[in-house]
Design an enzyme around this catalytic site. Structure first.
Site, short mmCIF file in Angstrom:
data_model
loop_
_atom_site.label_atom_id
_atom_site.label_comp_id
_atom_site.label_asym_id
_atom_site.label_seq_id
_atom_site.Cartn_x
_atom_site.Cartn_y
_atom_site.Cartn_z
N CYS A 1 10.36 1.60 2.44
CA CYS A 1 11.34 0.58 2.85
C CYS A 1 12.76 1.11 2.76
O CYS A 1 13.68 0.53 3.33
CB CYS A 1 11.16 -0.68 2.04
SG CYS A 1 11.10 -0.34 0.29
N TRP B 1 0.81 -1.22 0.00
CA TRP B 1 0.00 0.00 0.00
C TRP B 1 0.84 1.26 0.00
O TRP B 1 0.32 2.35 -0.14
CB TRP B 1 -0.94 0.00 1.22
CG TRP B 1 -0.24 -0.49 2.47
CD1 TRP B 1 -0.28 -1.77 2.97
CD2 TRP B 1 0.64 0.24 3.33
NE1 TRP B 1 0.53 -1.87 4.09
CE2 TRP B 1 1.10 -0.64 4.33
CE3 TRP B 1 1.08 1.57 3.36
CZ2 TRP B 1 1.97 -0.25 5.34
CZ3 TRP B 1 1.97 1.96 4.36
CH2 TRP B 1 2.40 1.04 5.34
N ASN B 2 2.16 1.15 0.20
CA ASN B 2 2.94 2.40 0.33
C ASN B 2 3.25 3.04 -1.02
O ASN B 2 3.33 4.26 -1.12
CB ASN B 2 4.20 2.20 1.18
CG ASN B 2 5.16 1.21 0.59
OD1 ASN B 2 4.78 0.36 -0.22
ND2 ASN B 2 6.41 1.29 0.98
N GLY C 1 6.43 -6.26 0.38
CA GLY C 1 5.71 -6.08 1.64
C GLY C 1 6.61 -6.45 2.80
O GLY C 1 7.84 -6.33 2.71
N SER C 2 5.98 -6.95 3.86
CA SER C 2 6.75 -7.22 5.07
C SER C 2 7.56 -8.51 4.94
O SER C 2 7.18 -9.43 4.20
CB SER C 2 5.80 -7.33 6.26
OG SER C 2 4.89 -8.38 6.04
N GLU D 1 10.61 -8.21 -2.33
CA GLU D 1 11.12 -6.92 -1.85
C GLU D 1 10.52 -6.72 -0.47
O GLU D 1 9.33 -6.45 -0.34
CB GLU D 1 10.66 -5.76 -2.76
CG GLU D 1 11.15 -5.83 -4.18
CD GLU D 1 12.66 -5.71 -4.29
OE1 GLU D 1 13.31 -5.33 -3.29
OE2 GLU D 1 13.18 -6.03 -5.36
N LEU D 2 11.36 -6.84 0.56
CA LEU D 2 10.80 -6.89 1.92
C LEU D 2 11.20 -5.67 2.73
O LEU D 2 11.52 -4.63 2.17
CB LEU D 2 11.24 -8.20 2.58
CG LEU D 2 10.93 -9.46 1.74
CD1 LEU D 2 11.46 -10.71 2.41
CD2 LEU D 2 9.44 -9.59 1.46
N LYS E 1 -2.56 -8.86 -7.17
CA LYS E 1 -3.40 -8.73 -5.97
C LYS E 1 -2.86 -7.55 -5.17
O LYS E 1 -1.84 -7.65 -4.49
CB LYS E 1 -3.35 -10.00 -5.12
CG LYS E 1 -4.39 -9.96 -4.03
CD LYS E 1 -3.96 -10.54 -2.70
CE LYS E 1 -3.10 -9.70 -1.87
NZ LYS E 1 -3.66 -8.41 -1.39
N PRO E 2 -3.54 -6.39 -5.28
CA PRO E 2 -3.04 -5.22 -4.55
C PRO E 2 -3.39 -5.30 -3.07
O PRO E 2 -4.19 -6.15 -2.65
CB PRO E 2 -3.78 -4.06 -5.21
CG PRO E 2 -5.01 -4.66 -5.80
CD PRO E 2 -4.74 -6.12 -6.07
N ALA E 3 -2.81 -4.40 -2.29
CA ALA E 3 -3.14 -4.35 -0.86
C ALA E 3 -4.59 -3.92 -0.70
O ALA E 3 -5.07 -3.05 -1.45
CB ALA E 3 -2.22 -3.36 -0.16
#
Ligand code: NAD
Length: 492
Positions: free
Chosen positions: A296, A163-164, A240-241, A262-263, A187-189
């Site tokens: 990030c 979402w960022n 994401g996380s 990409e975390l 699949k978006p946030a």
């Protein structure tokens, strides 16, 4: 009074951008199950979108699989032409897209505009990279034989996006996949579906064939399960996380997909005492407060050498005090709300923990009209390595400053993290810059700059910050398979 976000949504040129339908197999699917989209600044409900089911995802996978053959056969230049048209439509409707990003994500409108341009740039970049997906010829080790390497599209790809950067993280993945010759299912946030669906509309208008780009919104587990299990999905790209990245890596193991991740980051920002302090403060402001800190790449540990520590903290504090907090649609805003309440709460926990352990807290007074997702830009000085903020990513507008004495010491502290995405070094010494750029354990290093992203750079991290690279000439590899071919017995 009509809320600010609603007023802006009503004045969009493209009212269809907020229709809230998902794109599956070339059709816009409404559906009875709806999810609410909320303005994170106010908590107001601003739209609703179709909640897709696992069966919808199965249909999307089948449609992507059907579309693969024709898409891969299209000449790279033709695929590139479609990607360029898509980028050009994004630029034409950039104001509408930027408004969508701001109302659902919260970032200031000026930053949302930059994101749309950044996002379109990936489509243009990969339009050209698709034409350069070269193979190799290998000098043969066997008499009478010729050895070739071909790069070929891997098949159906899945993208799970955050979402960022709700627009750019889609185009960075989709641009590479499409250029390689792969269809992609996005699949978006759940927090930011509107901009994702709008970008999908523009893909369709640009001539992306049915099934080649699909966007499905809904529960992350419900929608990711079929993607992970289905053998037709050959690549998975996630941003994401680290926690969710690990789960997806595990889930993808069953069908041995190619996974790129990409975390999280936890960027160290090193300021040596030989540097121009104003430049270092300017860099720290950009590296910490862009995207309201929800980045990030954000500088999470700002290490400042003892000789300039006091002066740095003072100048940094005054720059932070000038930041304006507010709704992203207000033109004066520098810092918007956190997109998720959990992120705001994590910021507050980091501040409380640091304060309890002896850090000095300089926080702007919170405007009481602002909702719970707002975090005032905060400076924590005299932070120590045992504080939470020195050990984990904050993802918000909280800046931690830690003193250090020697290069050797700060390098060890910077590297003492399981994260390895971005690092920053501010020094006037060329030898020191070269030494540190060699020994710092991060995937991306900014030397005397906080601004280094863009389509040409290989974006990605070391250690638990991820796998693979996005953007650059390397990004397309995540969606390709290498094929070695040996032509033997060539003697006439
Ligand atoms: P998240 O990892 O939960 O969400 C990212 C994406 O994963 C979203 O699309 C989400 O719907 C999906 N997702 C969540 N749980 C899932 C599951 N079990 N299975 C499949 N998909 C799932 O991120 P978050 O918790 O919203 O953000 C918090 C942290 O994530 C931040 O503090 C930051 O560290 C990290 N983050 C990093 C980036 C980045 O650019 N690298 C972006 C956003 C968030």
């Amino acid at each position: 009074m009509i809320a600010l976000a609603t007023r802006h949504l009503k004045s969009l040129h493209r009212r269809d951008f907020v229709a809230g339908a998902a794109l599956i197999d070339g059709h816009w699917i409404g559906g009875e199950q709806r999810d609410i989209v909320v303005d994170p600044a106010t908590g107001d409900e601003i739209a609703d979108v179709a909640r897709c089911s696992a069966a919808d995802m199965d249909r999307a996978i089948a449609a992507a699989d059907r579309s693969f053959g024709a898409w891969r056969e299209l000449l790279p230049a033709k695929r590139g032409g479609i990607l360029r048209s898509w980028a050009s439509l994004m630029r034409n409707y950039s104001e509408d897209l930027a408004v969508l990003v701001t109302v659902e994500q919260g970032k200031p409108l000026a930053e949302a505009r930059c994101e749309v341009a950044y996002g379109a740039g990936f489509l243009e970049w990969f339009a050209a990279e698709g034409e350069r997906a070269y193979g190799e010829t290998i000098p043969s080790h066997k008499a009478g034989s010729v050895l070739h390497v071909r790069m070929q599209p891997i098949g159906v790809a899945a993208a799970i996006t955050p979402w960022n950067f709700p627009v750019a993280m889609i185009t960075r993945k989709a641009g590479a996949a499409l250029a390689a010759g792969c269809p992609i299912i996005v699949k978006p946030a759940p927090e930011t579906p509107l901009s994702a669906l709008a970008v999908a509309r523009l893909a369709e208008e640009a001539g992306v064939p049915r099934g080649v780009v699909q966007v499905l919104v809904g529960d992350p587990v419900v929608l990711s399960t079929p993607l992970l299990r289905d053998t037709r999905v050959r690549a998975l790209s996630f941003t994401g996380s680290t926690q969710v990245g690990r789960l997806l890596l595990e889930g993808a193991a069953e069908t041995v997909k190619k996974v790129s991740l990409e975390l999280g980051g936890h960027a160290p920002f090193l300021v040596f005492d030989d540097v121009d302090l104003d430049k270092a403060v300017k860099g720290a402001m950009a590296a910490k407060f862009a995207t309201s800190g929800q980045d990030c790449l954000a500088a999470n540990r700002i290490y400042v050498q003892r000789g300039v520590y006091g002066a740095f903290v003072e100048t940094f504090a005054s720059a932070i005090a000038r930041l304006k907090v507010g709704h992203g649609l207000e033109s004066t805003t520098d810092i918007g709300p956190m997109t998720k309440l959990s992120v705001a709460n994590k910021c507050r926990a980091h501040i409380d923990d640091a304060a309890a352990k002896g850090a000095r807290v300089i926080s702007a007074k919170q405007n009481s009209r602002l909702g719970p997702n707002f975090v005032p830009p905060t400076l924590l000085s005299d932070v120590t390595d045992s504080m939470l903020i020195a050990r984990e990513e904050t993802f918000g507008p909280v800046a931690a400053v830690l003193p250090f004495d020697s290069e050797e010491e700060v390098l060890a502290r910077a590297n003492a993290s399981e994260m390895g995405l971005a690092a920053y070094v501010y020094t006037d010494s060329l030898r020191r810059a070269l030494r540190l750029s060699e020994s710092i354990e991060y995937g991306m290093v900014g030397i005397n700059t906080a601004s280094f992203t863009g389509p040409p750079i290989p974006f990605g991290g070391w250690k638990q910050s991820g796998l693979g690279r996005e953007g650059s000439r390397h990004g397309i590899d995540e969606f390709m398979e290498l094929k070695y071919i040996c032509f033997g017995d060539l003697a006439a």
